[in-house]
Design a protein around this motif. Sequence first.
Motif, PDB file in Angstrom:
ATOM      1  N   SER A 140      -3.995   1.473  -3.410  1.00  0.00           N
ATOM      2  CA  SER A 140      -3.724   1.260  -1.765  1.00  0.00           C
ATOM      3  C   SER A 140      -4.848   1.192  -0.863  1.00  0.00           C
ATOM      4  O   SER A 140      -4.496   0.438   0.203  1.00  0.00           O
ATOM      5  N   ALA A 179       0.761  -1.181   0.099  1.00  0.00           N
ATOM      6  CA  ALA A 179      -0.110   0.055   0.058  1.00  0.00           C
ATOM      7  C   ALA A 179       0.765   1.237   0.174  1.00  0.00           C
ATOM      8  O   ALA A 179       0.659   2.209  -0.832  1.00  0.00           O
ATOM      9  N   ASN A 182       0.914   4.246  -2.579  1.00  0.00           N
ATOM     10  CA  ASN A 182       0.762   5.660  -2.134  1.00  0.00           C
ATOM     11  C   ASN A 182       1.829   6.364  -2.957  1.00  0.00           C
ATOM     12  O   ASN A 182       1.790   7.719  -3.196  1.00  0.00           O
TER      13      ASN A 182
END
Length: 358
Positions: free
Chosen positions: A183, A47, A51
């Motif tokens: 994400s 994730a 990002n």
Amino acid sequence: MCNIPKNMSFTLHDQLTFTSTVTVAQPLVQIYKVYSGYKATQAQMNAANKNRLTGVRKLQMEVTRAYLGLLTARRMLETAHAGLNQVDVYEEKVNALMAADLVERNALLKIKVQRAEIQKGAFLAQKGIDLAKAALNVYMHRDIHDPLEPVLDGLEDLTSQKEQTPLEDAQAQAIFDRPELQSARLMLDAAYFGKHVATADMLPELNAIFRYEFADGMGAMQPRHQYFGGLVLEWNVWEWGATYYKLKQAKIREQQTKIRIQGGEDQIRLDVEARRLDLDEAKKSMDVAKAQLEEARENLRIEQIRHDVQQTTTADLLQAQTLALKAENDWIVAEMKIRENHAALRIAMGEDLLATQE
């Protein structure tokens, strides 16, 4: 004298006696907890990478805006220089006409005012160029004053298959490809496995035990090989309340992530539709700007002819030039706006601007 039966046997050991014991303990609940924690950490790491990709997309859009701003300012500066050249021609003609007393007395003053106005536009365009170059140098981690010349390669095609894709298909693609939503889905996985970690904390400690013992030597009366297996259960009930609320918190976090994903999907659908509308508006604006530019150029051409035969004033000629310069700049801005909105649509659909389009 003792008689020993012939069928009786004795086992004799050496004087040295030794025992070897091997014990293996396997925590069963801990395996469940460790595995869930590993999966949660892995999802969080992935994730974080998504990002980072979201930040890259935003940076690509900022670089695109700065680059298109540089191109816009350069073309406006060229337009201003062309306008100044026209003013020089007008001034030469007005001087000749003034010598014959064929134009108004303040014609030269109007020419000077016009030149000053165009120069102001040139100064603003040069400022835009300098700011855009500085921004691009910063984005590329170069010295802010390094020279930079834009290249038009790859900017000729203003059309794309993206706006031809049905809206629902485009939105579905964006929901699948947008890194921030990817994400969020990974964080949902992390929350899911985090819930299992909290569940493992609530469960009693359950360990599987296996023991093997080998004995040999003088006086070893037990069997040489002994095996033992079993389960050991341990539960600290005094901490059960705290772990219960940890589990409850993990479940709430999972629900919050689900809600965030749903909201993110709605926002992305709206974003894609808005970017398509922006692109459609920009195309219509460019069509209008192009028509206005053609009209302004034709009007300037007529005014120049009329001024040469003294059928119009210098003020009318300069006004026509002003309108033509404004129409030229409006067309430049409209064209660059299409490019910017096209890039924004690609970003909204989760694409990489550096990837080659089909």
